[in-house]
Design a protein around this motif. Structure first.
Motif, mmCIF file in Angstrom:
data_model
loop_
_atom_site.group_PDB
_atom_site.id
_atom_site.type_symbol
_atom_site.label_atom_id
_atom_site.label_comp_id
_atom_site.label_asym_id
_atom_site.label_seq_id
_atom_site.Cartn_x
_atom_site.Cartn_y
_atom_site.Cartn_z
ATOM 1 N N GLY A 104 -5.003 -7.437 6.040
ATOM 2 C CA GLY A 104 -4.904 -6.138 6.712
ATOM 3 C C GLY A 104 -3.679 -5.955 7.577
ATOM 4 N N GLY A 105 -2.988 -7.050 7.909
ATOM 5 C CA GLY A 105 -1.761 -6.953 8.686
ATOM 6 C C GLY A 105 -1.928 -6.648 10.159
ATOM 7 N N LYS A 106 -3.151 -6.786 10.692
ATOM 8 C CA LYS A 106 -3.370 -6.489 12.110
ATOM 9 C C LYS A 106 -2.942 -7.680 12.973
ATOM 10 N N ILE A 107 -2.027 -7.418 13.911
ATOM 11 C CA ILE A 107 -1.498 -8.485 14.755
ATOM 12 C C ILE A 107 -2.601 -9.138 15.600
ATOM 13 N N GLU A 108 -3.601 -8.348 15.999
ATOM 14 C CA GLU A 108 -4.665 -8.923 16.822
ATOM 15 C C GLU A 108 -5.420 -10.030 16.072
ATOM 16 N N ASP A 109 -5.501 -9.918 14.752
ATOM 17 C CA ASP A 109 -6.129 -10.995 13.972
ATOM 18 C C ASP A 109 -5.257 -12.248 13.987
ATOM 19 N N LEU A 110 -3.945 -12.070 13.901
ATOM 20 C CA LEU A 110 -3.039 -13.214 13.959
ATOM 21 C C LEU A 110 -3.105 -13.867 15.339
ATOM 22 N N GLU A 111 -3.117 -13.051 16.399
ATOM 23 C CA GLU A 111 -3.211 -13.591 17.754
ATOM 24 C C GLU A 111 -4.505 -14.379 17.932
ATOM 25 N N ALA A 112 -5.602 -13.831 17.436
ATOM 26 C CA ALA A 112 -6.887 -14.515 17.545
ATOM 27 C C ALA A 112 -6.884 -15.805 16.732
ATOM 28 N N ALA A 113 -6.255 -15.789 15.554
ATOM 29 C CA ALA A 113 -6.181 -16.988 14.717
ATOM 30 C C ALA A 113 -5.432 -18.100 15.434
ATOM 31 N N VAL A 114 -4.313 -17.762 16.077
ATOM 32 C CA VAL A 114 -3.542 -18.755 16.833
ATOM 33 C C VAL A 114 -4.377 -19.319 17.974
ATOM 34 N N GLN A 115 -5.073 -18.437 18.696
ATOM 35 C CA GLN A 115 -5.909 -18.881 19.805
ATOM 36 C C GLN A 115 -6.989 -19.851 19.336
ATOM 37 N N MET A 116 -7.647 -19.500 18.241
ATOM 38 C CA MET A 116 -8.713 -20.363 17.729
ATOM 39 C C MET A 116 -8.169 -21.717 17.265
ATOM 40 N N MET A 117 -7.022 -21.697 16.599
ATOM 41 C CA MET A 117 -6.470 -22.954 16.105
ATOM 42 C C MET A 117 -5.964 -23.828 17.257
ATOM 43 N N ARG A 118 -5.458 -23.212 18.315
ATOM 44 C CA ARG A 118 -5.071 -23.984 19.507
ATOM 45 C C ARG A 118 -6.292 -24.693 20.096
ATOM 46 N N ARG A 119 -7.383 -23.959 20.200
ATOM 47 C CA ARG A 119 -8.599 -24.541 20.782
ATOM 48 C C ARG A 119 -9.132 -25.659 19.900
ATOM 49 N N ALA A 120 -9.071 -25.475 18.582
ATOM 50 C CA ALA A 120 -9.505 -26.529 17.674
ATOM 51 C C ALA A 120 -8.651 -27.779 17.862
ATOM 52 N N THR A 121 -7.337 -27.581 18.001
ATOM 53 C CA THR A 121 -6.417 -28.714 18.179
ATOM 54 C C THR A 121 -6.689 -29.432 19.488
ATOM 55 N N GLU A 122 -6.939 -28.667 20.549
ATOM 56 C CA GLU A 122 -7.211 -29.263 21.859
ATOM 57 C C GLU A 122 -8.496 -30.091 21.858
ATOM 58 N N LEU A 123 -9.463 -29.680 21.061
ATOM 59 C CA LEU A 123 -10.763 -30.367 21.039
ATOM 60 C C LEU A 123 -10.818 -31.521 20.039
ATOM 61 N N THR A 124 -9.797 -31.650 19.202
ATOM 62 C CA THR A 124 -9.795 -32.702 18.184
ATOM 63 C C THR A 124 -8.997 -33.898 18.689
ATOM 64 N N PRO A 125 -9.633 -35.057 18.866
ATOM 65 C CA PRO A 125 -8.908 -36.221 19.409
ATOM 66 C C PRO A 125 -7.825 -36.726 18.462
ATOM 67 N N ASP A 126 -6.842 -37.400 19.039
ATOM 68 C CA ASP A 126 -5.735 -37.931 18.243
ATOM 69 C C ASP A 126 -6.214 -38.884 17.158
ATOM 70 N N SER A 127 -7.323 -39.579 17.410
ATOM 71 C CA SER A 127 -7.833 -40.569 16.457
ATOM 72 C C SER A 127 -8.570 -39.942 15.272
#
Length: 277
Positions: free
Chosen positions: A220-243
Motif C-alpha cells: 500500500g505504500g503507507k509510510i506509517e506501516d514502514l515506521e511501525a515495521a522498523v519499530q517492531m523489528m527494533r524491539r525484536a532485536t533488543e529482546l533477542t540475546p546475542d547467543s
C-alpha cells in the motif's frame, strides 16, 4: 542435573516389578528425562531409547486411558526432536501420525493443546515436503485450537503467534493480501496477551509483526506501516540475546527495513545505523 535425573528414573524403573501400576508412570518419567538429556547432549542414543520406552508404554495402554494421548504426544515430540537433528523425513511423518492419534484420544478439556501441536506438525510437514494442503490444514487446525482452547492453562498467545506466521507463509506462497491483514490483526492480539517477562514470545511476535507490516507497506505504500515495521523489528532485536540463533535474522531484517526507509525518506541516520547493524 539432567544426568542424575536419568539415573534416578532408571533405578526407579529397575526396582519396579512388571505389572505394578506405577511401572508405566516411571517409564514415562524416564523417557522424559532421556529427551531432556538428548536436548542437552545431542546423543542420539538418548532419543532412540526414549522412543523405545514410549512404544513400550503405548503397547499396554488401552485407548480409554487418559495417559495414552499424553504418551502419544510426547512420543511425537521425540520424533520431531530427532528429525531436527538428523533430518530424516520419516521421523517428521511419524510425528504427525502420532499427534493425529493423540488428538483422537485427547479429552475435550485439553483438546486445544493437542490441536496446537498438530498444527505445528503440519507446518513442519509443509516446510519439508512443500504440500500446500498441509499449510491449509495447519491454519484450519490452529483456528480450531484457538476456538476450543481458552481455559486450563492454554497458551493462547502461542497459537496466535503461530497463526500469524502461517498466514504470512501462505501470503508468500499465494500472494493473497488478505492474509497479511489477518496476520497483523492476529499478531497485535498476541502482543496484548504475552506476559511482560516472556521475552522469547515477545521477540518472535515483534519480528513477525515487523515482517507483516513491511509486506503491507510494500503493498500500500503507507509510510506509517514502514515506521511501525522498523519499530517492531527494533524491539525484536533488543529482546533477542546475542547467543540466540534468531539474532542474525532479526538484524538482517532490521537492516533491510532501515535501507527501505532511507530510500523512502532519505534519513542519513538510517543509513548510518544500518551499516552499524
Amino acid at each position: 542435573d539432567i544426568q542424575q535425573a536419568v539415573r534416578i528414573f532408571q533405578k526407579a524403573v529397575d526396582l519396579t516389578p512388571d505389572g505394578d501400576v506405577e511401572k508405566n508412570h516411571r517409564l514415562h518419567d524416564l523417557a522424559g528425562s532421556l529427551r531432556g538429556h538428548y536436548e542437552w547432549s545431542g546423543n542420539v542414543a538418548d532419543i532412540n531409547h526414549a522412543i523405545r520406552i514410549y512404544e513400550q508404554i503405548i503397547e499396554v495402554l488401552p485407548d480409554d486411558d487418559s495417559n495414552k494421548a499424553i504418551t502419544l504426544g510426547n512420543m511425537s515430540l521425540a520424533f520431531t526432536a530427532r528429525f531436527r537433528r538428523l533430518g530424516n523425513a520419516d521421523d517428521l511423518t511419524r510425528a504427525l501420525e502420532l499427534t493425529l492419534c493423540a488428538v483422537k484420544l485427547a479429552p475435550t478439556s485439553g483438546l486445544g493443546d493437542y490441536l496446537a501441536k498438530l498444527a505445528d506438525d503440519l507446518r513442519h510437514h509443509f516446510e519439508n515436503f512443500g504440500d500446500v494442503k498441509d499449510l491449509e490444514d495447519a491454519i484450519h487446525v490452529i483456528c480450531c485450537a484457538i476456538i476450543l482452547g481458552p481455559g486450563n492453562g492454554f497458551d493462547m498467545q502461542h497459537c496466535l503467534i503461530h497463526l500469524g506466521g502461517y498466514l504470512q507463509t501462505r501470503f508468500e506462497r499465494q500472494g493473497n493480501f488478505t492474509d497479511v491483514q489477518s496476520a497483523i490483526k492476529v499478531l497485535y492480539c498476541a502482543v496484548d496477551l504475552i506476559p511482560n517477562e516472556n521475552f522469547t514470545q515477545m521477540a518472535v511476535c515483534f519480528q513477525r509483526l515487523g515482517n507483516a507490516l513491511r509486506y503491507r507497506f510494500e503493498y500500500g505504500g503507507k509510510i506509517e506501516d514502514l515506521e511501525a515495521a522498523v519499530q517492531m523489528m527494533r524491539r525484536a532485536t533488543e529482546l533477542t540475546p546475542d547467543s540466540s540463533t534468531g539474532r542474525l535474522g532479526c538484524l538482517a531484517n532490521l537492516a533491510n527495513l532501515l535501507m527501505t526507509r532511507f530510500q523512502s525518506l532519505g534519513h542519513m541516520e538510517d543509513l548510518d545505523y544500518m551499516v552499524e547493524v
